[in-house]
Every structure is written in C-alpha cells, then in structure tokens.
Design a protein around this motif. Structure first.
Motif, PDB file in Angstrom:
ATOM      1  N   GLN A 187     -15.089   0.886   2.079  1.00 45.04           N
ATOM      2  CA  GLN A 187     -15.447   0.211   0.832  1.00 45.04           C
ATOM      3  C   GLN A 187     -16.040   1.205  -0.154  1.00 45.04           C
ATOM      4  O   GLN A 187     -16.920   2.000   0.194  1.00 45.04           O
ATOM      5  CB  GLN A 187     -16.444  -0.905   1.078  1.00 45.04           C
ATOM      6  N   PHE A 232      -6.992   2.781  -9.900  1.00 43.18           N
ATOM      7  CA  PHE A 232      -7.418   1.457 -10.359  1.00 43.18           C
ATOM      8  C   PHE A 232      -7.343   1.286 -11.866  1.00 43.18           C
ATOM      9  O   PHE A 232      -7.684   0.223 -12.381  1.00 43.18           O
ATOM     10  CB  PHE A 232      -8.848   1.157  -9.869  1.00 43.18           C
ATOM     11  N   SER A 281       0.851  -1.180   0.000  1.00 44.74           N
ATOM     12  CA  SER A 281       0.000   0.000   0.000  1.00 44.74           C
ATOM     13  C   SER A 281       0.887   1.231   0.000  1.00 44.74           C
ATOM     14  O   SER A 281       2.040   1.180   0.398  1.00 44.74           O
ATOM     15  CB  SER A 281      -0.931  -0.006   1.207  1.00 44.74           C
ATOM     16  N   ALA A 332     -10.706   6.993  -9.452  1.00 50.07           N
ATOM     17  CA  ALA A 332     -10.711   5.596  -9.900  1.00 50.07           C
ATOM     18  C   ALA A 332      -9.658   5.358 -10.981  1.00 50.07           C
ATOM     19  O   ALA A 332      -8.929   4.363 -10.946  1.00 50.07           O
ATOM     20  CB  ALA A 332     -12.093   5.216 -10.413  1.00 50.07           C
ATOM     21  N   ALA A 337      -9.865  -0.839 -14.179  1.00 50.09           N
ATOM     22  CA  ALA A 337     -10.600  -1.788 -13.330  1.00 50.09           C
ATOM     23  C   ALA A 337     -11.764  -1.092 -12.620  1.00 50.09           C
ATOM     24  O   ALA A 337     -11.704   0.093 -12.306  1.00 50.09           O
ATOM     25  CB  ALA A 337      -9.665  -2.410 -12.299  1.00 50.09           C
ATOM     26  N   ASP A 338     -12.815  -1.820 -12.367  1.00 52.67           N
ATOM     27  CA  ASP A 338     -13.992  -1.316 -11.663  1.00 52.67           C
ATOM     28  C   ASP A 338     -13.634  -1.066 -10.193  1.00 52.67           C
ATOM     29  O   ASP A 338     -13.200  -1.979  -9.497  1.00 52.67           O
ATOM     30  CB  ASP A 338     -15.108  -2.356 -11.763  1.00 52.67           C
ATOM     31  N   PRO A 339     -13.825   0.167  -9.688  1.00 46.48           N
ATOM     32  CA  PRO A 339     -13.481   0.448  -8.292  1.00 46.48           C
ATOM     33  C   PRO A 339     -14.542  -0.017  -7.291  1.00 46.48           C
ATOM     34  O   PRO A 339     -14.257  -0.142  -6.104  1.00 46.48           O
ATOM     35  CB  PRO A 339     -13.350   1.970  -8.266  1.00 46.48           C
ATOM     36  N   ASP A 356     -10.643   1.177   7.083  1.00 43.94           N
ATOM     37  CA  ASP A 356     -10.937   0.546   5.801  1.00 43.94           C
ATOM     38  C   ASP A 356     -12.307   1.021   5.342  1.00 43.94           C
ATOM     39  O   ASP A 356     -13.282   0.946   6.093  1.00 43.94           O
ATOM     40  CB  ASP A 356     -10.928  -0.980   5.929  1.00 43.94           C
ATOM     41  N   ARG A 378     -14.043  -2.309  -4.071  1.00 48.40           N
ATOM     42  CA  ARG A 378     -12.665  -2.235  -3.583  1.00 48.40           C
ATOM     43  C   ARG A 378     -12.640  -1.550  -2.221  1.00 48.40           C
ATOM     44  O   ARG A 378     -13.529  -0.766  -1.890  1.00 48.40           O
ATOM     45  CB  ARG A 378     -11.787  -1.431  -4.538  1.00 48.40           C
ATOM     46  N   VAL A 379     -11.605  -1.819  -1.456  1.00 49.44           N
ATOM     47  CA  VAL A 379     -11.447  -1.213  -0.136  1.00 49.44           C
ATOM     48  C   VAL A 379     -10.217  -0.306  -0.163  1.00 49.44           C
ATOM     49  O   VAL A 379      -9.157  -0.701  -0.638  1.00 49.44           O
ATOM     50  CB  VAL A 379     -11.302  -2.292   0.957  1.00 49.44           C
ATOM     51  N   ILE A 380     -10.411   0.927   0.322  1.00 51.13           N
ATOM     52  CA  ILE A 380      -9.316   1.879   0.447  1.00 51.13           C
ATOM     53  C   ILE A 380      -9.176   2.240   1.924  1.00 51.13           C
ATOM     54  O   ILE A 380     -10.066   1.961   2.729  1.00 51.13           O
ATOM     55  CB  ILE A 380      -9.566   3.142  -0.409  1.00 51.13           C
TER      56      ILE A 380
END
Length: 84
Positions: free
Chosen positions: A72, A54, A3, A50, A57-59, A70, A62-64
């Motif tokens: 979603q 990403f 990360s 995004a 890719a579809d965001p 965290d 996803r977890v940020i």
C-alpha cells in the motif's frame, strides 16, 4: 482491472531517510518503526512514479504489487535519488 508488469527502480529505506535527504512528504505519512517485517508492506511513491502510473489521481491508499506482494502506498514525496 488489468495489471501490467513494468520494471521500476526502488530503494528500501529506514524511517529517518526522508528527513536526512531533505525530502518533504507532499501527502500521506513517512515510514515509522511500526513498518517492519511483521506489518503489512507499505511504500512511499515519488512524484514521477505517481504521475506515470496514476496521472493526476492521488496515489496514497492505492495498492501496487512489488515482488509478488501487495504493497500500500502511504505517502507521496518529491523525486528521490535512485541508486544506479
């Protein structure tokens, strides 16, 4: 995976923000009243965010990590105005 801490701007908004600002969601869902302090944290990503993090890719789903939590991503919207 690795990360990386990257400074990004974000706005905290209420459930009616997207309709008020005429920002349609491209994917996923908007915030609802069920998204509150006692529910798991969620976010809606802008197209620019995004793309940067990403690529194609579809965001959604996803977890940020925001402020040591965290979060979603539940939706994707057009680029929104940012408070400066």
């Amino acid at each position: 995976g690795q990360s990386e801490a990257v400074p990004v701007k974000f706005n905290q908004v209420s459930p009616g923000y997207f309709s008020m600002m005429n920002l349609g969601l491209e994917r996923g869902r908007a915030f609802t009243a069920r998204d509150n302090e006692s529910s798991p944290p969620v976010a809606i990503a802008t197209r620019a965010f995004a793309q940067r993090f990403f690529g194609a890719a579809d965001p959604v789903g996803r977890v940020i990590r925001i402020r040591d939590k965290d979060v979603q991503i539940v939706g994707l919207c057009a680029d929104a105005p940012v408070n400066r």
